[in-house]
Design a protein around this motif. Sequence first.
Motif, PDB file in Angstrom:
ATOM      1  N   ALA A  72      -0.142   1.838  -0.611  1.00 32.37           N
ATOM      2  CA  ALA A  72       0.959   2.673  -0.114  1.00 32.37           C
ATOM      3  C   ALA A  72       1.715   3.309  -1.276  1.00 32.37           C
ATOM      4  O   ALA A  72       2.164   4.462  -1.186  1.00 32.37           O
ATOM      5  CB  ALA A  72       1.896   1.844   0.759  1.00 32.37           C
ATOM      6  N   LEU A  73       1.848   2.577  -2.387  1.00 32.40           N
ATOM      7  CA  LEU A  73       2.502   3.144  -3.575  1.00 32.40           C
ATOM      8  C   LEU A  73       1.658   4.288  -4.146  1.00 32.40           C
ATOM      9  O   LEU A  73       2.177   5.368  -4.441  1.00 32.40           O
ATOM     10  CB  LEU A  73       2.716   2.051  -4.630  1.00 32.40           C
ATOM     11  N   GLU A  74       0.353   4.045  -4.279  1.00 30.36           N
ATOM     12  CA  GLU A  74      -0.534   5.100  -4.781  1.00 30.36           C
ATOM     13  C   GLU A  74      -0.442   6.341  -3.899  1.00 30.36           C
ATOM     14  O   GLU A  74      -0.262   7.457  -4.379  1.00 30.36           O
ATOM     15  CB  GLU A  74      -2.007   4.624  -4.792  1.00 30.36           C
ATOM     16  N   TYR A  75      -0.537   6.095  -2.600  1.00 32.93           N
ATOM     17  CA  TYR A  75      -0.523   7.196  -1.639  1.00 32.93           C
ATOM     18  C   TYR A  75       0.767   8.010  -1.769  1.00 32.93           C
ATOM     19  O   TYR A  75       0.749   9.237  -1.849  1.00 32.93           O
ATOM     20  CB  TYR A  75      -0.660   6.637  -0.217  1.00 32.93           C
ATOM     21  N   SER A  76       1.883   7.301  -1.805  1.00 34.01           N
ATOM     22  CA  SER A  76       3.180   7.989  -1.757  1.00 34.01           C
ATOM     23  C   SER A  76       3.564   8.609  -3.099  1.00 34.01           C
ATOM     24  O   SER A  76       4.383   9.532  -3.149  1.00 34.01           O
ATOM     25  CB  SER A  76       4.271   7.005  -1.321  1.00 34.01           C
ATOM     26  N   SER A  77       2.964   8.106  -4.183  1.00 31.71           N
ATOM     27  CA  SER A  77       3.370   8.577  -5.512  1.00 31.71           C
ATOM     28  C   SER A  77       2.926  10.012  -5.786  1.00 31.71           C
ATOM     29  O   SER A  77       3.488  10.693  -6.632  1.00 31.71           O
ATOM     30  CB  SER A  77       2.814   7.646  -6.601  1.00 31.71           C
ATOM     31  N   THR A  78       1.913  10.439  -5.041  1.00 31.69           N
ATOM     32  CA  THR A  78       1.386  11.793  -5.294  1.00 31.69           C
ATOM     33  C   THR A  78       1.714  12.763  -4.160  1.00 31.69           C
ATOM     34  O   THR A  78       1.160  13.850  -4.090  1.00 31.69           O
ATOM     35  CB  THR A  78      -0.148  11.731  -5.463  1.00 31.69           C
ATOM     36  N   ARG A  79       2.593  12.326  -3.240  1.00 34.20           N
ATOM     37  CA  ARG A  79       2.924  13.196  -2.098  1.00 34.20           C
ATOM     38  C   ARG A  79       4.430  13.204  -1.875  1.00 34.20           C
ATOM     39  O   ARG A  79       5.128  12.262  -2.227  1.00 34.20           O
ATOM     40  CB  ARG A  79       2.233  12.675  -0.828  1.00 34.20           C
ATOM     41  N   ASP A  80       4.899  14.225  -1.234  1.00 34.99           N
ATOM     42  CA  ASP A  80       6.317  14.306  -0.870  1.00 34.99           C
ATOM     43  C   ASP A  80       6.480  13.753   0.553  1.00 34.99           C
ATOM     44  O   ASP A  80       6.643  14.515   1.509  1.00 34.99           O
ATOM     45  CB  ASP A  80       6.776  15.764  -0.959  1.00 34.99           C
ATOM     46  N   VAL A  81       6.394  12.424   0.643  1.00 36.69           N
ATOM     47  CA  VAL A  81       6.431  11.765   1.972  1.00 36.69           C
ATOM     48  C   VAL A  81       7.385  10.573   1.948  1.00 36.69           C
ATOM     49  O   VAL A  81       7.640   9.991   0.894  1.00 36.69           O
ATOM     50  CB  VAL A  81       5.027  11.231   2.381  1.00 36.69           C
ATOM     51  N   LEU A  82       7.901  10.229   3.130  1.00 32.87           N
ATOM     52  CA  LEU A  82       8.669   8.991   3.293  1.00 32.87           C
ATOM     53  C   LEU A  82       7.810   8.059   4.152  1.00 32.87           C
ATOM     54  O   LEU A  82       7.651   8.274   5.354  1.00 32.87           O
ATOM     55  CB  LEU A  82      10.018   9.266   3.970  1.00 32.87           C
ATOM     56  N   THR A  83       7.225   7.078   3.496  1.00 36.96           N
ATOM     57  CA  THR A  83       6.249   6.227   4.169  1.00 36.96           C
ATOM     58  C   THR A  83       6.904   4.926   4.640  1.00 36.96           C
ATOM     59  O   THR A  83       7.649   4.291   3.899  1.00 36.96           O
ATOM     60  CB  THR A  83       5.108   5.863   3.195  1.00 36.96           C
ATOM     61  N   THR A  84       6.595   4.575   5.883  1.00 35.33           N
ATOM     62  CA  THR A  84       7.040   3.278   6.408  1.00 35.33           C
ATOM     63  C   THR A  84       5.812   2.432   6.655  1.00 35.33           C
ATOM     64  O   THR A  84       4.813   2.948   7.168  1.00 35.33           O
ATOM     65  CB  THR A  84       7.763   3.452   7.758  1.00 35.33           C
ATOM     66  N   LEU A  85       5.870   1.178   6.316  1.00 41.35           N
ATOM     67  CA  LEU A  85       4.749   0.306   6.651  1.00 41.35           C
ATOM     68  C   LEU A  85       4.843  -0.055   8.132  1.00 41.35           C
ATOM     69  O   LEU A  85       5.869  -0.577   8.590  1.00 41.35           O
ATOM     70  CB  LEU A  85       4.756  -0.965   5.787  1.00 41.35           C
ATOM     71  N   GLY A  86       3.774   0.243   8.871  1.00 39.84           N
ATOM     72  CA  GLY A  86       3.739  -0.088  10.304  1.00 39.84           C
ATOM     73  C   GLY A  86       2.826  -1.274  10.530  1.00 39.84           C
ATOM     74  O   GLY A  86       1.824  -1.436   9.840  1.00 39.84           O
TER      75      GLY A  86
END
Lengths: 364, 364
Positions: B132-146
């Motif tokens: 999730a860190l890798e994914y979010s580090s390269t995108r402009d997103v607010l990620t929630t763990l579901g």
Amino acid sequence: MSSNFYCVIMAGGIGTRFWPMSRASRPKQFLDIADTGKSFLRHTYERFSQIVPQDNILVVTTDRLGNLVREQIPELKENNLLLEPYGRDTAPCIAYATYTLLKRNPDATMVVTPADHIIRDNDAFKEDLQAALEYSSTRDVLTTLGMMPTRPDPNYGYIQVSGGRYNADDRKVMKVKTFTEKPDVELAKVFISSGEFLWNSGIFVWRADSIRAEMERYLPEVTRLFRGWENAIGSPVEDMFIEKAYSDCIKISIDYGVMEKTAKAWLYPARFRWADVGTWESLYNIVNVKDKDGNVFNAKHVLSKDNSGSLVISENKDKLLAVSGLEDFIVIDTEDALLICPRSDKRVKDFTSGLAMPGYEQFK
Amino acid sequence: MSSNFYCVIMAGGIGTRFWPMSRASRPKQFLDIADTGKSFLRHTYERFSQIVPQDNILVVTTDRLGNLVREQIPELKENNLLLEPYGRDTAPCIAYATYTLLKRNPDATMVVTPADHIIRDNDAFKEDLQAALEYSSTRDVLTTLGMMPTRPDPNYGYIQVSGGRYNADDRKVMKVKTFTEKPDVELAKVFISSGEFLWNSGIFVWRADSIRAEMERYLPEVTRLFRGWENAIGSPVEDMFIEKAYSDCIKISIDYGVMEKTAKAWLYPARFRWADVGTWESLYNIVNVKDKDGNVFNAKHVLSKDNSGSLVISENKDKLLAVSGLEDFIVIDTEDALLICPRSDKRVKDFTSGLAMPGYEQFK
């Protein structure tokens, strides 16, 4: 106060029924279960200080409880503290006290009392005891204080008097016909409606030579162990004598050993209000201060909701008790144990039996 | 471990629902409610030590809880402990951490996590968080763990994903459609059968500049209070700055303030087993070690008879618990409070509300 009048407080009981507050190392008589500011023993001692000379009060207990007595009655003289090496029920305890008193005063008349009663009406108590001492001091009788029963309580002993229906207004000393220990409720109802039965308070009044004679007659296996005790008192062999007497002695109550057999049993009708608080259930019953749903809480801070008929007690009165949804329960919280169970004596007993398990002895 | 990856542990909650074990002065995250040998906070810290560099873990809590954090995480550097003068819910807490991190590293990607979860499968947790860190580090997103829901639990938040029925095998990152806080059981059932809803873990992953942008857009009344914070850090006015920011700040959650409004919310499907143990009831439910009648006792010495479905816990594990006749009850014994009530969260809440009464504040 007659210098011939004595009081013997029996304080050796191990009572597990107030567990976990009472412990083998601190039985009920040393506790202030009813939250009066003083232990049962201390109350008993102070009550009798009004009736017999203070130096004429003896306390009998077991060795390991001696220091608790010394702590709670610092004014008790050391030779008025009789220490039993082992608990052997009431008959040997009374023999020990009787022979000790007779050496001091052959004309002694003594009250023998348990240390764990709740007595109301101190004045009536004093009058009753004084009258019973006077009465018994001039007669060869074994007098038991009888209480007018108010309900068919199966936890008490009952005494049937001779001569038919007992007249409460009369307040006559009556000859005893039978003793019955803890009948069931149905039998207790029959007893009460017959009008011939009173409750056995367990408080006896008699001349020391009268009880000696009846013990020697009905319990020679006990009294022979005290042969020569009058010479051993105060001698270097005193401790050894008592150790030997008790190690050879049977366990037997004065009721079973003497009172149920003697022809000299009389009942003195007492007027003071009395309760033998033997169990949590009975404590619950005698507490006057209940909330509207019949709950008793002893702590300063209580949050109670939807409870009824429950007794909730913490040894630590500063502890917050937040309790909800209990119906007819007992909750007893001590430093090292928490008891929660339905308000019936049997449950508490179930648990105390469980304390024989390895690893649980510390909670006895 | 990327030096750009950070973890922000939010440990300022006051949680009264584990009362009387949790207190205002020692909230749940500092306790070892589930008896694992470590507090929730300590577990959280150790889990994230496997995922981000130890120096990149920040803990945010309120002033008065600072020493508890220092005690439980002695290795935490003082500048990684962010102290809020007042609790203002999660949005200001996250703003505080975000602006602090951006000053250190404009390229920071952060996990934001509560400190009071129970996580099983540490390996899966580590993999999920790293991904999730890798994914979010390269995108402009607010990620929630579901989390894949296993029952219609009304105590959890639910996240609806876009694109219809969620395919669990797929493990695709999905666009978020809606957030719903604690629905009733009936609605939760509809959610689950629709296949479009997952549980909201409350764990977020995002670039610091992404969350900053969305907070500045949706919560300017909060973010404006932190204007100039990058210069105040480490200066003599640092404390005063934070005091002023918080005293002017509204109380608002990141869910309500940002996540429900942003168009950038994504759900990362997690595989680790997770529980948000928010109440005694939920703790009872997740404890595996129950006796055959469904009781949980935590003490070493237990005498249990005729109990079912009850959770009986003493802070003092050496205390004997002798319990009988309880059905679906909670018993929590602490040094200064005893809670006994039916096993429903409402009852505990009733009592904690009562602690506002004069004389009862000490038990809060």
